[in-house]
Design a protein around this motif. Structure first.
Motif, PDB file in Angstrom:
ATOM      1  N   ASP A  79       0.833  -1.202   0.000  1.00 45.62           N
ATOM      2  CA  ASP A  79       0.000   0.000   0.000  1.00 45.62           C
ATOM      3  C   ASP A  79       0.871   1.258   0.000  1.00 45.62           C
ATOM      4  O   ASP A  79       1.439   1.645   1.021  1.00 45.62           O
ATOM      5  CB  ASP A  79      -0.910  -0.024   1.242  1.00 45.62           C
ATOM      6  CG  ASP A  79      -1.896   1.147   1.240  1.00 45.62           C
ATOM      7  OD1 ASP A  79      -1.802   1.999   0.338  1.00 45.62           O
ATOM      8  OD2 ASP A  79      -2.767   1.189   2.131  1.00 45.62           O
ATOM      9  N   ILE A  80       0.976   1.897  -1.163  1.00 49.87           N
ATOM     10  CA  ILE A  80       1.827   3.086  -1.298  1.00 49.87           C
ATOM     11  C   ILE A  80       0.984   4.314  -1.660  1.00 49.87           C
ATOM     12  O   ILE A  80       1.518   5.303  -2.157  1.00 49.87           O
ATOM     13  CB  ILE A  80       2.921   2.858  -2.364  1.00 49.87           C
ATOM     14  CG1 ILE A  80       2.350   2.133  -3.598  1.00 49.87           C
ATOM     15  CG2 ILE A  80       4.061   2.055  -1.808  1.00 49.87           C
ATOM     16  CD1 ILE A  80       1.513   2.934  -4.486  1.00 49.87           C
ATOM     17  N   ARG A  81      -0.315   4.261  -1.396  1.00 49.72           N
ATOM     18  CA  ARG A  81      -1.190   5.346  -1.848  1.00 49.72           C
ATOM     19  C   ARG A  81      -0.800   6.703  -1.262  1.00 49.72           C
ATOM     20  O   ARG A  81      -0.720   7.700  -1.986  1.00 49.72           O
ATOM     21  CB  ARG A  81      -2.640   5.013  -1.503  1.00 49.72           C
ATOM     22  CG  ARG A  81      -3.214   3.892  -2.359  1.00 49.72           C
ATOM     23  CD  ARG A  81      -4.645   3.599  -1.988  1.00 49.72           C
ATOM     24  NE  ARG A  81      -4.732   3.006  -0.660  1.00 49.72           N
ATOM     25  CZ  ARG A  81      -5.894   2.685  -0.070  1.00 49.72           C
ATOM     26  NH1 ARG A  81      -7.029   2.927  -0.674  1.00 49.72           N
ATOM     27  NH2 ARG A  81      -5.902   2.133   1.119  1.00 49.72           N
ATOM     28  N   LEU A  82      -0.564   6.740   0.025  1.00 46.09           N
ATOM     29  CA  LEU A  82      -0.198   8.013   0.658  1.00 46.09           C
ATOM     30  C   LEU A  82       1.096   8.570   0.069  1.00 46.09           C
ATOM     31  O   LEU A  82       1.209   9.772  -0.199  1.00 46.09           O
ATOM     32  CB  LEU A  82      -0.043   7.825   2.168  1.00 46.09           C
ATOM     33  CG  LEU A  82      -1.290   8.077   3.023  1.00 46.09           C
ATOM     34  CD1 LEU A  82      -0.995   7.760   4.478  1.00 46.09           C
ATOM     35  CD2 LEU A  82      -1.751   9.528   2.886  1.00 46.09           C
ATOM     36  N   ASP A  83       2.087   7.689  -0.150  1.00 44.19           N
ATOM     37  CA  ASP A  83       3.368   8.127  -0.697  1.00 44.19           C
ATOM     38  C   ASP A  83       3.209   8.668  -2.114  1.00 44.19           C
ATOM     39  O   ASP A  83       3.839   9.661  -2.487  1.00 44.19           O
ATOM     40  CB  ASP A  83       4.369   6.964  -0.684  1.00 44.19           C
ATOM     41  CG  ASP A  83       4.704   6.516   0.728  1.00 44.19           C
ATOM     42  OD1 ASP A  83       4.610   7.356   1.637  1.00 44.19           O
ATOM     43  OD2 ASP A  83       5.048   5.338   0.910  1.00 44.19           O
ATOM     44  N   VAL A  84       2.365   8.001  -2.920  1.00 41.05           N
ATOM     45  CA  VAL A  84       2.139   8.454  -4.297  1.00 41.05           C
ATOM     46  C   VAL A  84       1.467   9.818  -4.300  1.00 41.05           C
ATOM     47  O   VAL A  84       1.854  10.727  -5.049  1.00 41.05           O
ATOM     48  CB  VAL A  84       1.293   7.425  -5.076  1.00 41.05           C
ATOM     49  CG1 VAL A  84       0.826   8.006  -6.411  1.00 41.05           C
ATOM     50  CG2 VAL A  84       2.079   6.152  -5.311  1.00 41.05           C
ATOM     51  N   GLU A  85       0.459   9.966  -3.433  1.00 43.60           N
ATOM     52  CA  GLU A  85      -0.255  11.250  -3.378  1.00 43.60           C
ATOM     53  C   GLU A  85       0.686  12.381  -2.973  1.00 43.60           C
ATOM     54  O   GLU A  85       0.643  13.483  -3.539  1.00 43.60           O
ATOM     55  CB  GLU A  85      -1.413  11.135  -2.390  1.00 43.60           C
ATOM     56  CG  GLU A  85      -2.530  10.228  -2.894  1.00 43.60           C
ATOM     57  CD  GLU A  85      -3.352   9.624  -1.768  1.00 43.60           C
ATOM     58  OE1 GLU A  85      -3.321  10.187  -0.660  1.00 43.60           O
ATOM     59  OE2 GLU A  85      -4.003   8.597  -1.996  1.00 43.60           O
ATOM     60  N   VAL A  95       3.132  13.193  -5.973  1.00 54.78           N
ATOM     61  CA  VAL A  95       2.494  13.932  -7.062  1.00 54.78           C
ATOM     62  C   VAL A  95       2.185  15.363  -6.629  1.00 54.78           C
ATOM     63  O   VAL A  95       2.373  16.314  -7.396  1.00 54.78           O
ATOM     64  CB  VAL A  95       1.215  13.212  -7.527  1.00 54.78           C
ATOM     65  CG1 VAL A  95       0.462  14.054  -8.555  1.00 54.78           C
ATOM     66  CG2 VAL A  95       1.560  11.854  -8.118  1.00 54.78           C
ATOM     67  N   LYS A  96       1.736  15.518  -5.385  1.00 59.88           N
ATOM     68  CA  LYS A  96       1.458  16.870  -4.888  1.00 59.88           C
ATOM     69  C   LYS A  96       2.737  17.689  -4.815  1.00 59.88           C
ATOM     70  O   LYS A  96       2.742  18.892  -5.119  1.00 59.88           O
ATOM     71  CB  LYS A  96       0.797  16.786  -3.504  1.00 59.88           C
ATOM     72  CG  LYS A  96       0.258  18.125  -3.013  1.00 59.88           C
ATOM     73  CD  LYS A  96      -0.580  17.959  -1.759  1.00 59.88           C
ATOM     74  CE  LYS A  96      -1.180  19.305  -1.335  1.00 59.88           C
ATOM     75  NZ  LYS A  96      -2.032  19.177  -0.130  1.00 59.88           N
ATOM     76  N   ALA A  97       3.831  17.041  -4.415  1.00 57.93           N
ATOM     77  CA  ALA A  97       5.112  17.744  -4.342  1.00 57.93           C
ATOM     78  C   ALA A  97       5.584  18.181  -5.724  1.00 57.93           C
ATOM     79  O   ALA A  97       6.318  19.161  -5.862  1.00 57.93           O
ATOM     80  CB  ALA A  97       6.163  16.843  -3.699  1.00 57.93           C
ATOM     81  N   ALA A  98       5.150  17.449  -6.769  1.00 50.25           N
ATOM     82  CA  ALA A  98       5.522  17.805  -8.137  1.00 50.25           C
ATOM     83  C   ALA A  98       4.619  18.893  -8.709  1.00 50.25           C
ATOM     84  O   ALA A  98       4.834  19.330  -9.846  1.00 50.25           O
ATOM     85  CB  ALA A  98       5.471  16.570  -9.031  1.00 50.25           C
TER      86      ALA A  98
END
Length: 735
Positions: free
Chosen positions: A95-101, A104-107
């Motif tokens: 489960d990497i959902r939080l890390d992905v979000e 992407v937000k940081a980008a």
């Protein structure tokens, strides 16, 4: 109807191991409330798959930035950004959902679940930075005319205001692994220009950049518009009839077997089987066919069609998320994944091109002053100009802009092409091989001739034959019964119906035996020389002949033939006009094949088994790129063997999924248009690359010679981006 593996259900997903079975989907309640709830679906990878929608992507380069940001997340196995549908697909081992979000937000982009509504933004808020910069630029220019020191300060303030969001985005992108983004180049150029005192040019660079960004955003929205319109075809709720009561339910609650009601002017929420005796439907949004189609009871009607003239009832036949619209959307998403070889090459080239340009710009700025005693300000200025000239934006967008426009133009005409790779191959086609039944012909036999002896007339013979064939599921039998119904004939009473394997059918009428048989299966004394000649002539014309015999005496014969599609001749002629030769590959007998081929003016090969079709395709494909057009399961291997496979929209699921393209409206005349569009797209790509590199080459030389500066350098990039975008959009207007 188009079909493919089950579509993902955009619902809250509980993270649990899924079986690695392609095409399945499962969703449950989400185990967390503080994160987005993307779908989870099984894919061939070893991990689990998650999906979000991305807000804020303006061009294909943005998609690459999001991909690079997500690739930095630990445990991510695979990342895909589908620019056309704005979807992010991630495969991970846990489960990497939080890390992905967060990544992407940081980008600089935002993620949301597919069930969440798109954020509402006004055109004023979207264009506010650009409007503010234009106003400040005008004020700065005005002050410069009257007071240089104040004007200079105003240009510095304008530059800083314009630089803030761009530099912040550049830092975000560098942190997410995108070191050489356009924002980075613009920030370096603007800051460098401020240091050497070129304040007006620094401000102008940022203004032109923002204008270019808005143009790219406009082009992206234009390209996505057809997909958005398709997604909007399904109504949000459906009217279901259960136990005589009407109820409004969500589309996700519809199941096969449910009976739904659609008012006149309403759209179908799912694929359905018509229960009303007959009705007209506008299917233009899906097929491109502007004329309403009349459907009879029990016929299938695709989701998204509009009931033209009456209230209708239908039985749902598609699972949630697996309607005609969903299947088309999946094909479009697959197209995003299948990039053309030239597009992949440009992507790889741009990854090394930008660092090289930055190195050249740095060398240009420091080598002449250090080694040859030249002016620092002059060569730093030239280095900054080179930096802007080297920006790869126009080059990167040159190919995807053209391909996206080409695919959108094809989809608008009812031709779905699965990606840039297929589009590129389609443009090289020199031969097309056609299956016969269901492709060149209607796949529905019709009575074409009735010949009888002197004891009865044409209608009487047809009535006898139809009475014997009542209840049979054989296509020829159904054609005879259908012809009798069309003529409104009264059928005599028959009994003791019996199918004779390999021969025909037998029934009893007035205690006499009525036999319908293939002429070759009759006893020797039934056909005389005259009837033999008549039958031979009919068969030579490609018709199937059925003899009608009563108590051993021939009453007459009925000839049937699978008639040509109304547009088959036009399609073959149109293909010939663009230099594409046609050949028919069929399992039918040589006489029937020869008759059809002669009528169409094409070559043919007959009596082919599926394996023989593959061999024929391989042989033809070795000589020149070949497309295979078919609709049946037996066509799928040949379609796979061809340079490109094209399926008829009414074909089987296997044929449609094997094919690289599909004609949703079944219009063969679109084949020539598809190939013409593919060729035009390829030419458009070459033009775009020439524009992008040509302008850069010209301004590179003029900058080194001191003829042009920062303003024209940024125009070389933003101008080239605008030109290639406008050039690509011409494909959308292609007739």
């Amino acid at each position: 109807m188009l079909n493919s593996p089950k579509s993902p259900q955009f619902a809250k997903a509980k993270l649990s191991p899924l079986p690695a079975k392609a095409g399945s989907c499962r969703s449950n309640d989400c185990c967390r409330d503080d994160v987005l709830t993307p779908e989870t679906e099984s894919i061939p990878d070893t991990g689990e798959r998650y999906s979000w929608l991305i807000d804020g992507m303006d061009c294909a380069a943005c998609a690459r930035k999001v991909e690079n940001a997500v690739k930095q997340v630990a445990d991510v196995q695979r990342v895909q950004v589908l620019f056309t549908t704005q979807k992010l697909l991630v495969t991970a081992s846990n489960d990497i959902r939080l890390d992905v979000e967060k990544a992407v937000k940081a980008a600089g982009y935002n993620l949301r679940s597919s069930t969440a509504p798109a954020p509402k933004t006004s055109s004023l808020s979207e264009n506010l930075p650009l409007i503010l910069l234009i106003i400040m630029m005008a004020l700065s220019w005005g002050l410069e005319q009257f007071n240089h020191p104040f004007g200079n300060l105003a240009f510095i303030a304008t530059t800083l205001v314009g630089l803030w969001p761009i530099a912040r985005q550049a830092v975000r992108l560098m942190r997410s692994g995108n070191w050489f983004a356009i924002e980075t180049l613009m920030s370096v150029a603007a800051i460098g220009a401020l240091f050497i005192g070129a304040t007006a040019e620094a401000a102008m660079v940022l203004l032109l950049f923002l204008i270019g960004e808005r143009l790219e955003s406009y082009a992206a929205n234009r390209a996505r518009r057809s997909v958005s319109a398709l997604m909007a075809l399904k109504p949000e709720v459906a009217t279901r009839i259960r136990n005589g009561e009407r109820e409004s339910i969500a589309l996700s609650d519809l199941r096969p077997g449910d009976v739904i009601e659609v008012a006149a002017g309403g759209r179908l929420p799912a694929d359905g089987r018509l229960l009303t005796p007959f009705a007209s439907f506008d299917e233009s949004a899906l097929t491109g066919e502007s004329i309403p189609v009349e459907r009879q009871q029990d016929e299938k009607v695709p989701a998204g069609s509009t009931s033209v003239d009456r209230l209708v009832q239908l039985e749902v036949i598609s699972e949630p998320g697996d309607s005609a619209i969903d299947r088309i959307l999946r094909l479009i998403e697959e197209a995003d994944e299948r990039r053309a070889p030239i597009e992949r090459f440009i992507d790889r080239f741009s990854q090394i091109y930008t660092p090289i340009i930055m190195a050249i710009a740095l060398l240009a700025a420091v080598v002449p002053p250090l080694l040859f005693g030249q002016s620092w300000s002059e060569w730093i200025y030239k280095g900054l100009a080179l930096l802007l000239i080297g920006c790869p934006c126009a080059l990167v967008i040159s190919t995807p802009a053209a391909i996206t426009s080409g695919l959108a133009a094809a989809a608008r005409r009812g031709a779905l092409i699965k990606g840039g790779a297929a589009l590129e191959r389609l443009g090289k086609i020199q031969h097309i091989a056609f299956d016969k039944t269901g492709t060149l012909t209607a796949g529905k036999p019709q009575v074409t001739a009735i010949e009888f002896n002197n004891e009865l007339n044409e209608n009487a013979l047809l009535a006898l034959a139809a009475a014997a064939e009542i209840g049979s599921s054989h296509p020829l039998a159904q054609a005879i019964v259908r012809e009798a119904q069309t003529r409104e004939l009264t059928l005599p009473t028959t009994s003791a119906h019996r199918a004779l394997a390999g021969i025909g059918v037998e029934a009893t009428i007035n205690d006499e035996t009525l036999l319908l048989s293939a002429p070759g299966k009759l006893a020797d004394n039934v056909l005389d020389a005259t009837w033999q000649q008549r039958i031979t002539k009919l068969e030579a014309e490609g018709q199937t002949v059925i003899a009608v015999v009563l108590q051993g005496q021939l009453l007459g014969v009925i000839a049937l033939r699978d008639t040509l599609r109304s547009d088959a001749k036009m399609a073959v002629v149109a293909l010939k006009n663009i230099g594409v030769q046609s050949v028919m590959l069929t399992g039918d007998n040589p006489r029937a094949a020869a008759a059809i081929a002669q009528e169409l003016g094409m070559d043919y090969r007959a009596s082919l088994l599926p394996g023989d079709k593959v061999n024929a395709v391989n042989e033809l494909n070795a000589g020149a790129p070949l497309a295979m057009v078919g609709d049946g399961i037996n066509d799928a291997p040949a379609m796979k063997a061809a340079t490109i496979g094209i399926a008829m929209g009414s074909g089987t699921d296997v044929a449609l999924e094997t094919a690289d393209a599909a004609l949703t409206h079944n219009r063969l005349t679109e084949l020539a248009s598809m190939i013409g569009l593919a060729r035009a797209t390829h030419n458009n790509i070459r033009q775009n690359i020439t524009i992008a590199l040509g302008l850069k080459g010209i301004f590179l030389i003029t900058t080194l010679l001191g003829i042009t500066g920062l303003w024209l350098a940024v125009l070389a990039d933003s101008g080239a981006t605008a030109l290639v975008t406008a050039n690509a959009l011409r494909l959308l207007k292609r007739e």
